[in-house]
Design a protein around this motif. Structure first.
Motif, PDB file in Angstrom:
ATOM      1  N   GLU A 148      37.107  33.736  47.253  1.00  0.00           N
ATOM      2  CA  GLU A 148      37.210  32.370  47.797  1.00  0.00           C
ATOM      3  C   GLU A 148      38.029  32.353  49.092  1.00  0.00           C
ATOM      4  N   GLU A 149      39.098  33.143  49.069  1.00  0.00           N
ATOM      5  CA  GLU A 149      39.954  33.196  50.255  1.00  0.00           C
ATOM      6  C   GLU A 149      39.185  33.794  51.446  1.00  0.00           C
ATOM      7  N   LYS A 166      40.724  41.005  43.186  1.00  0.00           N
ATOM      8  CA  LYS A 166      40.561  39.974  42.159  1.00  0.00           C
ATOM      9  C   LYS A 166      39.396  39.082  42.546  1.00  0.00           C
ATOM     10  N   LYS A 167      38.816  38.415  41.545  1.00  0.00           N
ATOM     11  CA  LYS A 167      37.701  37.511  41.841  1.00  0.00           C
ATOM     12  C   LYS A 167      38.108  36.421  42.829  1.00  0.00           C
ATOM     13  N   GLU A 168      39.335  35.925  42.688  1.00  0.00           N
ATOM     14  CA  GLU A 168      39.788  34.823  43.548  1.00  0.00           C
ATOM     15  C   GLU A 168      39.873  35.230  45.014  1.00  0.00           C
TER      16      GLU A 168
END
Ligand SMILES: [Zn+2]
Length: 244
Positions: free
Chosen positions: A70-71, A65-67
């Motif tokens: 960030e992680e 996923k795109k998120e």
């Protein structure tokens, strides 16, 4: 000494990790990550074994996923001193998922990160060779390796023009394609890898970094040099790329 620029040591047993650490032939093994969980595991392994280095990255696996990016970025920044390189990143259009747009987004973000931190990237590409080369043109400063590249020789040439290195897998022992790559690519651009536990040079066994010697045998034959000379050339290439 032998150098494995692309393995997945989070998939192998603790006994095998000990064996790698104690093998006097092995210089460095770069353990590549595929998702957040595997990043954590590889970081841990690299802290325990001096020859094993941590490559941080997100692979285009189905659930990406795109998120996730960030992680990853947060994790990399928190552990900056232990991050040796960025991998395994890339794009794979041979499957439906993840959607192309997600793959491109996460791939580009990771190239930006590599640029910022001056780290080398290890790139997977399947049915996305053309797109990968076009994106890499926008990141001329990022040191790049195409891992186990199966694109055609026109693409190999273009990739060379934009400064790509190629890591040749141990299954070169039975692959005419990789043998031809070693004949055609300048020696200074060649690295070796196993993709452990995958792509074993022997049928029905798990691959391991020690098998790099099998690739060295084939490469030295093609170059018409001794195994020691081939090993030395690849060691020099590795050091020049990763340790500069
Ligand atoms: Zn891999």
């Amino acid at each position: 000494m032998i150098y494995d620029t692309h393995a997945h040591l989070d998939f192998v047993s603790e006994d095998k990790l000990e064996e790698i650490e104690n093998n006097y032939k092995i210089g460095v093994v770069v353990s590549n990550s595929v998702n957040i969980f595997s990043n954590k595991k590889n970081l841990e392994i690299s802290k325990k074994y001096s020859k094993i280095k941590f490559a941080a990255g997100l692979y285009p696996e189905e659930t990406l996923k795109k998120e996730d990016y960030e992680e990853l970025e947060k994790f990399v920044k928190e552990n900056k001193k232990d991050v040796f390189s960025i991998g395994e990143i890339g794009m794979d259009f041979s499957r439906e998922l993840p959607e192309k747009e997600i793959q491109e987004y996460v791939f580009e973000k990771q190239l930006e990160l590599a640029e910022k931190l001056n780290l080398c990237v290890s790139i997977h590409t399947r049915k996305a060779e053309r797109e990968i080369i076009e994106i890499l043109r926008e990141f001329p400063k990022v040191k790049r390796i195409l891992h186990c590249f199966s694109g055609n020789f026109k693409l190999v040439k273009e990739a060379l023009q934009i400064g790509c290195y190629f890591s040749i897998p141990t299954n070169i022992v039975r692959s005419e394609h990789f043998q031809k790559m070693v004949r055609e690519i300048p020696r200074e651009k060649i690295l070796t890898e196993t993709d452990t536990p995958y792509l074993s040079p022997f049928k029905e066994t798990e691959n391991e970094p020690a098998n790099i010697v099998e690739a060295i045998k084939v490469i030295s034959r093609i170059w018409e040099v001794s195994k020691e000379e081939a090993e030395k050339q690849i060691e020099d290439n590795f050091k020049k790329l990763f340790l500069n």
